[in-house]
Every structure is written in structure tokens, then in C-alpha cells.
Design an enzyme around this catalytic site. Structure first.
Site, PDB file in Angstrom:
ATOM      1  N   ASN A 108      31.926  47.424  77.841  1.00  0.00           N
ATOM      2  CA  ASN A 108      31.064  47.404  79.021  1.00  0.00           C
ATOM      3  C   ASN A 108      29.716  46.847  78.593  1.00  0.00           C
ATOM      4  OD1 ASN A 108      33.179  48.690  80.219  1.00  0.00           O
ATOM      5  ND2 ASN A 108      32.123  50.644  80.572  1.00  0.00           N
ATOM      6  N   ARG A 125      40.593  49.087  87.952  1.00  0.00           N
ATOM      7  CA  ARG A 125      40.356  50.093  86.901  1.00  0.00           C
ATOM      8  C   ARG A 125      39.622  51.269  87.536  1.00  0.00           C
ATOM      9  NH1 ARG A 125      35.573  50.534  83.252  1.00  0.00           N
ATOM     10  NH2 ARG A 125      36.181  52.149  81.798  1.00  0.00           N
ATOM     11  N   HIS A 166      35.917  59.618  82.678  1.00  0.00           N
ATOM     12  CA  HIS A 166      34.682  58.895  82.977  1.00  0.00           C
ATOM     13  C   HIS A 166      33.651  59.945  83.398  1.00  0.00           C
ATOM     14  CE1 HIS A 166      33.000  54.768  84.347  1.00  0.00           C
ATOM     15  NE2 HIS A 166      32.006  55.634  84.425  1.00  0.00           N
ATOM     16  N   GLU A 201      32.759  54.912  77.739  1.00  0.00           N
ATOM     17  CA  GLU A 201      31.386  54.999  77.234  1.00  0.00           C
ATOM     18  C   GLU A 201      31.051  56.383  76.670  1.00  0.00           C
ATOM     19  OE1 GLU A 201      28.669  53.663  80.253  1.00  0.00           O
ATOM     20  OE2 GLU A 201      29.676  51.758  80.518  1.00  0.00           O
ATOM     21  N   GLU A 218      33.621  46.311  82.029  1.00  0.00           N
ATOM     22  CA  GLU A 218      32.549  46.414  83.036  1.00  0.00           C
ATOM     23  C   GLU A 218      31.497  45.363  82.737  1.00  0.00           C
ATOM     24  OE1 GLU A 218      30.510  50.148  83.605  1.00  0.00           O
ATOM     25  OE2 GLU A 218      32.382  51.280  83.534  1.00  0.00           O
ATOM     26  N   TYR A 251      25.918  45.205  79.819  1.00  0.00           N
ATOM     27  CA  TYR A 251      24.917  44.935  80.854  1.00  0.00           C
ATOM     28  C   TYR A 251      23.699  44.226  80.294  1.00  0.00           C
ATOM     29  CZ  TYR A 251      27.762  47.856  83.813  1.00  0.00           C
ATOM     30  OH  TYR A 251      28.821  48.350  84.529  1.00  0.00           O
TER      31      TYR A 251
HETATM   32  O1  IFM Z   1      27.841  53.109  87.027  1.00  0.00           O
HETATM   33  C1  IFM Z   1      27.931  52.978  85.649  1.00  0.00           C
HETATM   34  C2  IFM Z   1      29.325  53.302  85.168  1.00  0.00           C
HETATM   35  O2  IFM Z   1      29.715  54.572  85.557  1.00  0.00           O
HETATM   36  C3  IFM Z   1      29.387  53.227  83.656  1.00  0.00           C
HETATM   37  N1  IFM Z   1      28.850  51.990  83.185  1.00  0.00           N
HETATM   38  C4  IFM Z   1      27.594  51.538  83.692  1.00  0.00           C
HETATM   39  C5  IFM Z   1      27.610  51.573  85.208  1.00  0.00           C
HETATM   40  C6  IFM Z   1      26.259  51.089  85.766  1.00  0.00           C
HETATM   41  O3  IFM Z   1      25.239  51.939  85.361  1.00  0.00           O
END
Ligand code: IFM
Length: 453
Positions: free
Chosen positions: A292, A75, A119, A164, A358, A294
């Protein structure tokens, strides 16, 4: 063994400005990130993304490495200022040719391309004309997206319009920690709308001309919990869940902004930016939703004037650390929250397949004297999150793939090259790519389509 469904998509993700370098090559013009990263004080060590991973020149080597890791998908994003340097008007054939070469190299190595159209690298000329807070940018994006799609559609099945948009709008125009570095809450809300409108316009046009294309969007939704059961904290959680999640998901799925969030924002911006059938346009049918993930957030009503700049219109809300282990970004590690998020999303927004587009961790990886990079903490992180994904699938979530952020260490926005998220170590002085132990581990998981019990 913990087995994943047949045809589960295994991949890694990157973004144009974070890896490509070659910022002046073949007609590319500056994006907002070129401007921002060359502004003193914005990036750690004032290090711009001019070279990054030099992927523009090393794409063939990268494609071979991706193939050797058994990855089904890569991706990546297309740089708008490479393909349409003036943000409008004719396509730059030399810019588009780079992506044709990259895609051909991927396919030769058995890797399917998955293209993200935006992006974060808005052409600077469009920012100068008002950027995402200006309605015209939505139309400019749709034109660019359709032209890029037309140029590459014979080689690509999966298309993500935006990555995002929360970051583009709130980090870019409210907190000002991302390009273009604006701190104007009202502008950030208008930016949300025009990003979503651009998505809707693009998705509708692409679907109309090519019904076989898979078109979706990637958000970064976050599980939000109140710090206590108090009414004030529960209302803080409602507001932040509204801004972070429902402000995007409700119009995308149901063609309507959430009324409580518009009420919360009434003191920030009047809603005259929402015109005619905009909300219906935004709700273009989705073939998938990318997620995405985290870290989760726990929030409370803050004391005095403690507030987070991205919590636009929410007054004194602050996030509260939970004392969990953290990554090198300081982000708390909570794999169970990924399960919770996936189940909640598929419950409240059913019917559209999900992909984790992600997930990954920054660590202080070191190149050992023996030339290897051992990163057992990354393996543990990925393993834990993949188990959460598997539990969500077992609970009925239609989740079809998982992409690690990221392929190789790269230029992490305002952190420059100081943060390492990659499965592959990037030795910046030599541009050597050195697969970490996590790369071998992930390649094995992808090959077996399974984790050990
Ligand atoms: O590096 C970024 C990415 O560009 C978008 N999502 C989070 C990642 C980590 O911060």
C-alpha cells in the site's frame, strides 16, 4: 499505448469497518474501533462508523456497480467481531453468511473476491485481554483466520492475512491516533511481533490444509530518504527505514529481525517477547506481498525534542516536507517514489510476486448541480502512479496487479467521513453511489489493460 501484462489484476480495495455499518447486526459485537470512535474527541466531528456506507445492507448494489466498472477483483476485509464475536470459540454463522452472500454477488457480477482477514477491527474483548501486545492474541488471530478461511475457501483464491500491521502497532499503541488509542512505545513493539506471529501461524496453517490457496500479507512500506547527506540525517533515515520497512520485511522474508533495529529498540523494550522459533514461524512462505503506497518520507535528526510518536526508539527524528503538491490528507504526491519503492523491494526481497493493494488520493470532491462529480486530479494521480508501476514492471519487478483505494468514499478512521478517497461519490444523507469521472476512466483502463501514451 502503455500495455500491462496479460492477466494483470485490476481492482479496488475497502475495509470492513470503513464501509459495512450494521454494527449490531446478526450477532456482531464491538471491535476496538467501535469503542474508539465512540470516545469523544477521537474522530473528526465525533462521527463513529456505525453506518458508514451501509454496505452490509447494500452489498448487492455495490457488487453490481463493481461489475460495471470492469474490475477483475474486489479486495475487502472480514470483520473479526462479526464472524467470531467473542474473539475466540465458535464461529457466528450469521456473520459468516454475510460474506458468503457478498462473495456470491461479486462472482455473479464477474468480480473475483480478494479477502483480507484483518484490517484493524480487533474484537474489543481481546483488547480487554491485552490486545496485540499480548502473545495470546497471535494465537486467537490464527484460530479466527483458519476458521474464516475454512468457511469461505470454496469461493476465494486470494487471502491477505493482515493489512498494514505498521498502523495497527504504531498508530494504535504508540501514537494512539488509531484504536485502541494507547501511547506506550514498548507495547507497540510487542504488538508488531504478535501481529507478525499471528500472520505466520495463520499462513502456515492455511497453506498446510490448502496448498492451492494464495496467501500473503499487505504492508505499507515507505521510501525513506535523509534530508541531507549528514551522518546524523543518514542515520535517522536508517532508523526510520528500519522501523517502517525492515522490521516487517526481514522476518517475513528471512526469518530474522534486523539486528540494527533491535539495537535501536533496546532502550524501549527488551526482546524477551521473541520466543523459540517465532522468527521462523513468521517467515512462512508468501505467495505474494501486497504494497500500500501513498507517499514517501524525508527525515532528519530533529532539534531539541521534536519527534514523531511513531518513530519509536529513534529519539528526535522528524519528517521534513518537500514542498510537493499534497492530497486532502496533506500527503505529498510523488509517483516516482512508488517506482523507487517497488524496485528496491524486489531487489532486496526478491522472488515473491508483488501487488499494489492500495493506492489513491483524498480530494475535496463535490457533487455538481448536474449530478456529476468531476475529479481530474484523481485521474492524474492514478495515471501517474500507474505509469510508475509500469516502469517498475519494465525494470523487471514481478508486479501482478493494482488496486485503487478505494471503491466508494468511506469512513476514513479518525477523519470520519470528512475525507473522500473513492472512485465513487458517496452521498451520505441518501446513501446514493455516484461514479466520479475517475471511475469511468479507471474502468476504461481496466478494460483496455492499458494507458494512453
Ligand atoms: O483508509 C486507509 C486504509 O484503511 C488503509 N490504508 C490507507 C487508507 C487511506 O488512509
Amino acid at each position: 499505448m502503455i500495455e500491462f501484462p496479460d492477466n494483470f489484476a485490476w481492482g479496488v480495495a475497502t475495509a470492513s469497518y470503513q464501509v459495512e455499518g450494521a454494527v449490531d447486526a446478526d450477532g456482531r459485537r464491538p471491535s476496538i474501533w467501535d469503542t474508539f470512535s465512540h470516545t469523544p474527541g477521537k474522530i473528526v466531528a465525533d462521527e463513529p462508523g456505525d453506518i458508514a456506507n451501509d454496505h452490509y445492507h447494500r452489498y448487492a448494489e455495490d457488487a453490481r456497480l463493481l461489475g460495471s466498472l470492469n474490475l477483475g477483483y474486489y479486495r475487502f476485509s472480514v470483520a473479526w467481531p462479526r464472524v467470531q464475536p467473542d474473539g475466540r470459540g465458535p464461529i457466528n454463522p450469521a456473520g459468516l453468511d454475510f460474506y458468503k452472500r457478498l462473495i456470491d454477488a461479486l462472482l455473479e457480477n464477474g468480480v473475483q473476491p480478494w479477502v483480507t482477514l484483518y484490517h484493524w477491527d480487533l474484537p474489543q474483548v481481546l483488547e480487554d485481554a491485552g490486545g496485540w501486545p499480548a502473545r495470546d492474541t497471535a494465537y486467537r488471530f490464527a484460530d479466527y483466520a483458519v476458521a474464516t478461511f475454512e468457511g469461505l475457501q470454496d469461493r476465494v483464491r486470494h487471502w491477505t492475512t493482515l493489512n498494514e500491521p505498521w498502523c495497527s502497532a504504531f498508530l494504535g499503541y504508540a501514537a494512539g491516533t488509531h484504536a485502541p488509542g494507547v501511547t506506550d512505545p514498548a507495547a507497540s513493539i510487542r504488538a508488531v511481533h504478535h501481529l507478525l506471529l499471528g500472520h505466520g501461524l495463520a499462513a502456515r496453517a492455511i497453506r498446510a490444509s490448502h496448498p492451492d490457496a494464495e496467501v500473503g500479507i499487505t504492508l505499507n512500506p515507505q521510501p525513506i530518504q535523509p534530508a541531507t547527506d549528514s551522518d546524523a540525517d543518514r542515520d535517522a533515515a536508517r532508523r526510520i527505514d528500519g522501523l517502517r520497512n525492515r522490521l516487517f520485511l526481514d522476518p517475513l522474508y528471512y526469518g530474522k529481525y534486523p539486528a540494527d533495529v533491535l539495537d535501536d529498540l533496546a532502550g524501549v523494550v527488551d526482546d524477551s517477547y521473541i520466543q523459540g522459533d517465532d522468527e521462523k514461524t513468521i517467515a512462512a512462505p508468501l505467495d505474494f506481498l501486497g504494497i500500500n503506497y501513498y507517499s514517501p518520507a524525508v527525515v532528519r535528526q530533529g532539534a531539541d525534542s521534536v519527534s514523531d510518536a511513531v518513530y519509536v526508539g529513534s529519539g528526535d527524528v522528524e519528517s521534513v516536507a518537500q514542498g510537493l503538491p499534497v492530497s486532502d490528507m496533506g500527503w505529498e504526491i510523488a509517483p516516482d517514489s512508488l517506482h523507487e519503492l517497488l524496485v528496491r523491494l524486489y531487489r532486496d526481497y526478491p522472488g515473491v510476486p508483488l501487488y499494489v493493494t492500495e493506492n489513491g488520493i483524498a480530494l475535496q470532491d463535490r457533487l455538481g448541480a448536474d449530478g456529476t462529480v468531476e475529479d481530474p486530479e484523481r485521474i492524474a494521480y492514478l495515471d501517474g502512479h500507474l505509469r510508475a508501476v509500469h516502469r517498475a514492471i519494465a525494470d523487471g519487478v514481478d508486479l501482478r496487479g493494482y488496486f485503487v483505494w478505494t471503491f466508494a468514499d468511506n469512513w476514513e478512521w479518525s477523519f470520519g467521513t470528512s475525507k473522500r478517497f473513492g472512485l465513487v461519490y458517496l452521498d451520505y444523507p441518501t446513501q446514493r453511489r455516484i461514479p466520479k469521472s475517475s471511475a469511468r476512466w479507471f474502468a476504461d483502463v481496466a478494460r483496455r489493460n492499458a494507458l494512453d501514451t
